[in-house]
Motif scaffolding. Structure first.
Motif, PDB file in Angstrom:
ATOM      1  N   ARG A  33      84.624  56.868  32.753  1.00  0.00           N
ATOM      2  CA  ARG A  33      85.507  57.055  31.596  1.00  0.00           C
ATOM      3  C   ARG A  33      86.609  58.087  31.851  1.00  0.00           C
ATOM      4  NH1 ARG A  33      80.519  58.967  30.783  1.00  0.00           N
ATOM      5  NH2 ARG A  33      80.196  61.166  30.219  1.00  0.00           N
ATOM      6  N   PHE A  34      86.325  59.099  32.661  1.00  0.00           N
ATOM      7  CA  PHE A  34      87.358  60.092  32.928  1.00  0.00           C
ATOM      8  C   PHE A  34      88.480  59.507  33.776  1.00  0.00           C
ATOM      9  CE2 PHE A  34      83.584  62.961  32.357  1.00  0.00           C
ATOM     10  CZ  PHE A  34      83.960  63.386  31.094  1.00  0.00           C
ATOM     11  N   GLY A  35      88.125  58.616  34.675  1.00  0.00           N
ATOM     12  CA  GLY A  35      89.141  57.921  35.446  1.00  0.00           C
ATOM     13  C   GLY A  35      89.978  57.019  34.562  1.00  0.00           C
ATOM     14  N   VAL A  36      89.327  56.369  33.601  1.00  0.00           N
ATOM     15  CA  VAL A  36      90.050  55.508  32.657  1.00  0.00           C
ATOM     16  C   VAL A  36      90.965  56.350  31.772  1.00  0.00           C
ATOM     17  CG1 VAL A  36      89.806  53.902  30.721  1.00  0.00           C
ATOM     18  CG2 VAL A  36      88.252  53.748  32.679  1.00  0.00           C
ATOM     19  N   MET A  37      90.465  57.507  31.327  1.00  0.00           N
ATOM     20  CA  MET A  37      91.293  58.396  30.519  1.00  0.00           C
ATOM     21  C   MET A  37      92.507  58.871  31.307  1.00  0.00           C
ATOM     22  SD  MET A  37      88.366  60.664  28.598  1.00  0.00           S
ATOM     23  CE  MET A  37      89.588  61.838  28.006  1.00  0.00           C
ATOM     24  N   ALA A  38      92.318  59.173  32.581  1.00  0.00           N
ATOM     25  CA  ALA A  38      93.443  59.572  33.421  1.00  0.00           C
ATOM     26  C   ALA A  38      94.446  58.429  33.555  1.00  0.00           C
ATOM     27  CB  ALA A  38      92.938  59.999  34.799  1.00  0.00           C
ATOM     28  N   ALA A  39      93.955  57.202  33.612  1.00  0.00           N
ATOM     29  CA  ALA A  39      94.841  56.043  33.683  1.00  0.00           C
ATOM     30  C   ALA A  39      95.691  55.927  32.417  1.00  0.00           C
ATOM     31  CB  ALA A  39      94.016  54.770  33.886  1.00  0.00           C
ATOM     32  N   ILE A  40      95.062  56.145  31.269  1.00  0.00           N
ATOM     33  CA  ILE A  40      95.781  56.065  29.998  1.00  0.00           C
ATOM     34  C   ILE A  40      96.827  57.166  29.898  1.00  0.00           C
ATOM     35  CG2 ILE A  40      95.522  56.202  27.494  1.00  0.00           C
ATOM     36  CD1 ILE A  40      92.700  55.000  27.871  1.00  0.00           C
ATOM     37  N   VAL A  41      96.460  58.375  30.332  1.00  0.00           N
ATOM     38  CA  VAL A  41      97.409  59.487  30.323  1.00  0.00           C
ATOM     39  C   VAL A  41      98.589  59.195  31.243  1.00  0.00           C
ATOM     40  CG1 VAL A  41      97.714  61.905  31.002  1.00  0.00           C
ATOM     41  CG2 VAL A  41      95.725  61.225  29.666  1.00  0.00           C
ATOM     42  N   ALA A  42      98.316  58.609  32.405  1.00  0.00           N
ATOM     43  CA  ALA A  42      99.391  58.263  33.335  1.00  0.00           C
ATOM     44  C   ALA A  42     100.324  57.226  32.723  1.00  0.00           C
ATOM     45  CB  ALA A  42      98.804  57.742  34.647  1.00  0.00           C
ATOM     46  N   GLY A  43      99.744  56.254  32.017  1.00  0.00           N
ATOM     47  CA  GLY A  43     100.573  55.252  31.348  1.00  0.00           C
ATOM     48  C   GLY A  43     101.447  55.869  30.274  1.00  0.00           C
ATOM     49  N   PHE A  44     100.863  56.775  29.486  1.00  0.00           N
ATOM     50  CA  PHE A  44     101.635  57.457  28.452  1.00  0.00           C
ATOM     51  C   PHE A  44     102.753  58.297  29.061  1.00  0.00           C
ATOM     52  CE2 PHE A  44     102.302  61.268  25.828  1.00  0.00           C
ATOM     53  CZ  PHE A  44     102.739  60.673  24.650  1.00  0.00           C
ATOM     54  N   GLY A  45     102.445  58.992  30.139  1.00  0.00           N
ATOM     55  CA  GLY A  45     103.456  59.803  30.801  1.00  0.00           C
ATOM     56  C   GLY A  45     104.601  58.975  31.340  1.00  0.00           C
ATOM     57  N   ARG A  46     104.288  57.772  31.783  1.00  0.00           N
ATOM     58  CA  ARG A  46     105.325  56.880  32.307  1.00  0.00           C
ATOM     59  C   ARG A  46     106.313  56.479  31.221  1.00  0.00           C
ATOM     60  NH1 ARG A  46     108.722  54.191  35.891  1.00  0.00           N
ATOM     61  NH2 ARG A  46     108.208  51.996  36.157  1.00  0.00           N
ATOM     62  N   VAL A  47     105.808  56.155  30.036  1.00  0.00           N
ATOM     63  CA  VAL A  47     106.692  55.592  29.015  1.00  0.00           C
ATOM     64  C   VAL A  47     107.408  56.663  28.192  1.00  0.00           C
ATOM     65  CG1 VAL A  47     105.412  53.439  28.850  1.00  0.00           C
ATOM     66  CG2 VAL A  47     104.778  55.335  27.364  1.00  0.00           C
ATOM     67  N   ILE A  48     106.785  57.819  27.983  1.00  0.00           N
ATOM     68  CA  ILE A  48     107.448  58.815  27.148  1.00  0.00           C
ATOM     69  C   ILE A  48     108.612  59.470  27.889  1.00  0.00           C
ATOM     70  CG2 ILE A  48     106.088  60.851  27.786  1.00  0.00           C
ATOM     71  CD1 ILE A  48     106.103  61.558  24.764  1.00  0.00           C
ATOM     72  N   ALA A  49     108.604  59.383  29.216  1.00  0.00           N
ATOM     73  CA  ALA A  49     109.658  60.021  30.000  1.00  0.00           C
ATOM     74  C   ALA A  49     110.723  59.047  30.493  1.00  0.00           C
ATOM     75  CB  ALA A  49     109.043  60.745  31.201  1.00  0.00           C
ATOM     76  N   GLU A  50     110.596  57.768  30.174  1.00  0.00           N
ATOM     77  CA  GLU A  50     111.560  56.808  30.716  1.00  0.00           C
ATOM     78  C   GLU A  50     112.811  56.740  29.837  1.00  0.00           C
ATOM     79  OE1 GLU A  50     112.632  53.534  29.896  1.00  0.00           O
ATOM     80  OE2 GLU A  50     111.927  53.804  27.854  1.00  0.00           O
ATOM     81  N   VAL A  51     113.909  56.292  30.457  1.00  0.00           N
ATOM     82  CA  VAL A  51     115.200  56.236  29.759  1.00  0.00           C
ATOM     83  C   VAL A  51     115.736  54.808  29.665  1.00  0.00           C
ATOM     84  CG1 VAL A  51     117.570  57.098  29.727  1.00  0.00           C
ATOM     85  CG2 VAL A  51     115.739  58.548  30.605  1.00  0.00           C
ATOM     86  N   GLY A  52     115.619  54.046  30.767  1.00  0.00           N
ATOM     87  CA  GLY A  52     116.276  52.744  30.841  1.00  0.00           C
ATOM     88  C   GLY A  52     115.895  51.783  29.741  1.00  0.00           C
ATOM     89  N   VAL A  53     114.598  51.581  29.539  1.00  0.00           N
ATOM     90  CA  VAL A  53     114.136  50.644  28.507  1.00  0.00           C
ATOM     91  C   VAL A  53     114.559  51.112  27.123  1.00  0.00           C
ATOM     92  CG1 VAL A  53     112.058  49.869  27.299  1.00  0.00           C
ATOM     93  CG2 VAL A  53     112.227  49.601  29.767  1.00  0.00           C
ATOM     94  N   ALA A  54     114.370  52.410  26.855  1.00  0.00           N
ATOM     95  CA  ALA A  54     114.718  52.945  25.532  1.00  0.00           C
ATOM     96  C   ALA A  54     116.205  52.787  25.245  1.00  0.00           C
ATOM     97  CB  ALA A  54     114.313  54.411  25.450  1.00  0.00           C
ATOM     98  N   MET A  55     117.038  52.998  26.254  1.00  0.00           N
ATOM     99  CA  MET A  55     118.484  52.904  26.062  1.00  0.00           C
ATOM    100  C   MET A  55     118.932  51.456  25.892  1.00  0.00           C
ATOM    101  SD  MET A  55     121.183  54.952  25.956  1.00  0.00           S
ATOM    102  CE  MET A  55     120.922  56.400  26.998  1.00  0.00           C
ATOM    103  N   MET A  56     118.439  50.563  26.740  1.00  0.00           N
ATOM    104  CA  MET A  56     118.910  49.181  26.730  1.00  0.00           C
ATOM    105  C   MET A  56     118.360  48.378  25.567  1.00  0.00           C
ATOM    106  SD  MET A  56     118.793  48.273  30.802  1.00  0.00           S
ATOM    107  CE  MET A  56     119.613  46.690  30.570  1.00  0.00           C
ATOM    108  N   LEU A  57     117.092  48.608  25.216  1.00  0.00           N
ATOM    109  CA  LEU A  57     116.466  47.802  24.165  1.00  0.00           C
ATOM    110  C   LEU A  57     116.542  48.465  22.791  1.00  0.00           C
ATOM    111  CD1 LEU A  57     113.279  46.583  26.053  1.00  0.00           C
ATOM    112  CD2 LEU A  57     115.462  45.425  25.778  1.00  0.00           C
ATOM    113  N   GLY A  58     116.644  49.792  22.774  1.00  0.00           N
ATOM    114  CA  GLY A  58     116.716  50.506  21.498  1.00  0.00           C
ATOM    115  C   GLY A  58     118.122  50.779  21.033  1.00  0.00           C
ATOM    116  N   GLY A  59     119.047  50.902  21.987  1.00  0.00           N
ATOM    117  CA  GLY A  59     120.435  51.134  21.619  1.00  0.00           C
ATOM    118  C   GLY A  59     120.759  52.578  21.271  1.00  0.00           C
TER     119      GLY A  59
END
Length: 228
Positions: A153-179
């Protein structure tokens, strides 16, 4: 040096006094990123577990695909989904383009292979006797896989945290799809890019500090759970 110190003071003042623009961008970022992480977890964890414990034709192809998708450029995801959600696209009738839901869709595409891959690594790195033992004791394969996920479960939790870190810090998708619409689809990262280009360095610095604080709190939470 004086400019940096002055900007830092102004940024801290914005945070302390709960500046409305800062709070708005933070709220949109957290709402879209957390929602996308939930969707990615629902799909990514079972996918990673299934590939990790399964032996089936095409498994190597799926592994290669997941590894490739982990490095998928955000602008490519934004471009493809922009084509799907635009008025001329097959999903244009849904009216999703330049809405938070379009951003969530793009972020889900980005986070899912990361969560799946890290879950797969956690599963394959576990004690190989866990699943056979569960099956021997009468558990079905689904129940046995669930028990295996509990063990890692700790490995799975680390996977979820890594996924969250990927999306909260990204710019391209937010800019192109959100405007980057103020008060609606403007996130911390898009606001930083916009305001810094306009010369509002202190505002961008305030959002950068909040973004780092969010990442720090998430990792502290993960470490706390691991210690318990």
């Amino acid at each position: 040096m004086g400019y940096l110190l002055e900007s830092l003071g102004t940024a801290l003042g914005m945070i302390i006094h709960l500046n409305g623009e800062v709070l708005g961008a933070v709220g949109v970022s957290l709402a879209t990123s957390l929602t996308a992480t939930v969707f990615s977890t629902v799909w990514g964890v079972p996918l990673g577990a299934a590939v990790g414990v399964g032996t089936f034709p095409g498994r190597r192809i799926i592994l290669t695909l997941l590894n490739t998708l982990m490095a998928l450029p955000t602008v490519v995801v934004g471009l493809l989904l922009f084509g799907l959600f635009s008025r001329q696209g097959p999903l244009g009738g849904l009216g999703l383009l330049f809405t938070p839901w379009a951003m969530i869709a793009g972020q889900t595409v980005l986070a899912t292979p990361i969560i799946a891959n890290y879950t797969l690594s956690a599963v394959t790195g576990a004690d190989p006797r866990i699943l056979p033992t569960a099956l021997t004791l009468g558990a079905g394969r689904l129940r046995g896989t669930w028990q295996l996920l509990l063990e890692v479960r700790f490995g799975v939790m680390a996977a979820i945290v890594a996924g969250f870190g990927r999306v909260i810090a990204e710019v391209g998708v937010a800019m192109m799809l959100g405007g980057n619409i103020r008060g609606y689809t403007r996130t911390m990262t898009t606001a930083i890019a916009l305001e810094t280009s306009k010369g509002e360095f202190a505002f961008g610095l305030a959002l950068g500090m909040v973004l780092l604080s969010v990442a720090l709190m998430i990792n502290l939470f993960l470490n706390l759970m691991q210690q318990r």
